[in-house]
Write an enzyme that holds these catalytic residues in place. Sequence first.
Site, PDB file in Angstrom:
ATOM      1  N   GLU A 223     -25.191  -9.406  37.351  1.00 58.44           N
ATOM      2  CA  GLU A 223     -26.233 -10.439  37.939  1.00 58.44           C
ATOM      3  C   GLU A 223     -27.032 -10.877  36.706  1.00 58.44           C
ATOM      4  O   GLU A 223     -27.806  -9.992  36.023  1.00 58.44           O
ATOM      5  CB  GLU A 223     -26.964  -9.826  38.854  1.00 58.44           C
ATOM      6  CG  GLU A 223     -27.832 -10.954  39.593  1.00 58.44           C
ATOM      7  CD  GLU A 223     -29.309 -11.127  39.209  1.00 58.44           C
ATOM      8  OE1 GLU A 223     -29.463 -11.899  38.006  1.00 58.44           O
ATOM      9  OE2 GLU A 223     -30.275 -10.263  39.398  1.00 58.44           O
ATOM     10  N   CYS A 257     -35.686 -13.490  38.513  1.00 60.04           N
ATOM     11  CA  CYS A 257     -34.475 -14.062  38.144  1.00 60.04           C
ATOM     12  C   CYS A 257     -33.980 -15.365  38.907  1.00 60.04           C
ATOM     13  O   CYS A 257     -33.052 -16.281  38.465  1.00 60.04           O
ATOM     14  CB  CYS A 257     -33.118 -13.143  38.237  1.00 60.04           C
ATOM     15  SG  CYS A 257     -32.675 -12.542  40.084  1.00 60.04           S
TER      16      CYS A 257
END
Length: 482
Positions: A223, A257
């Site tokens: 990720e 994020c």
Amino acid sequence: MSDHAGLVSRLRAAWLSGRTRPLEYRVAQLEALGRFLEDKKQDILEATALDMGKPSFEVELSEISVCRSELNHTLNNLGAWMKDKSVDKNWVWGGGCQGWAGWDQWVPYHLLPAAGNTAGHSLHPQGPLWGSAHHWALELPRQPPPGAPHWGHRCCRNMERLVAEALPCYLDKDCFAVVTAGVEETTRLLENKFDYIFFTGSPSVGRIVMTAAAKHLTPVTLELGGKNPCYVSDTCNVQNVARRVAWGRFFNAGQTCVAPDYVLCSVEMRERLVPALRNAITEFYGSEPRNSPDFARIVGDKQFKRVRALLNSGRVVIGGQTDEKERYIAPTVLVDVQEDDPVMREEIFGPVLPILTVTSEEDAITFINARERPLTLYVFSSSKKVVCRLLERTSSGGFCANDTIMHMTLTSLPFGGVGHSGLGRYHGRFSFETFSHLRSALLRADGREALNGLRYPPYNPRRLPMLRTAVENRRASTCTLL
């Protein structure tokens, strides 16, 4: 490899003993994580406050509550997920013959390290174990792994200490380990052979992790974040857009994020949106956000200097104030930003929101598609057709219309990147599937050998039609309307 070879060997031996496989064991470890959350809640709040001034409300909402929800979701469903599932069989294997069985079986991977870069805090569960991330400090499992080293980071000292000292007291020490390390130590740790690697952080470090994994042909989930576009069409409620974008961008001082990284809109919408953003920021944090108890600080000195340098891009129309001693950067909005400005060349990961203008919806789609695929794409519009066109004609890890960040709270949705923003998926059952190997199994009794005569040499062409009929799937009949 000698640095951690002994630890890896011990964890692998615990997995090979079979103790981690039963449902009862996994449930016990998940429940232990739940107790950790409850017992150490105040310590977690204090650690995040000391490390980066993160408001307790944000910690409760985005970390503890979400983690508890994931744990409970897994506890409610793990038994069903783990069950072997029978599969369809063809005529030979399932056509009334006794002694045959075919199914698929979820088998947990052996050793799974979760790795992360530096910054931030979270108890958000990602995968079957825990790992630090560049935007969150602690991530907890959804299914207990067979054993997994964990490495932390050096700028979140208090949370790192809490995890290293307290978490092992709740979990099976023979099957779980916490290893605090920087990039160099992590690189050496990855020289050992693991069975699956989970990493959340930057693309540059993700490449290091993937290179190390390739040496042992180890599968990975990455990720990697990225620059998340936020397209605002001319048909929308500007005040609502401003609140939702401001909340998503400035939550945790922008250190998430999935924060909207830049806004795309028309010149006319920009002239309406900037005042609305100013009002939303004042509504959230007061006229002086520095004094607000609800606005966090940048996690480290290096990160502060990097984000502050990005303020030189474009023109500041809201905020822009900084204080290096406090690692404070005000909620900031930039306009007149150019495509090649520094703020558009890297993930911002701070409380800075650039606004770029486009001439049309088509222009926005072209702009987005010309860049690396983001972790999340946001669209604001009162027109469902506009939303659907952006959804259909772009690519991103996730997609959220008329809100920000909240798609991450749904355990029913997979979470993960695509291309430059990562690979693999997790959350809810998707975590269970990602960190388990789907093993196929076909068993038969040792009798009825006559059935095998069709396939044994010496081959007889006259057997082939019968054998093909037995083993091939036939296409379902279709009806075509002329």
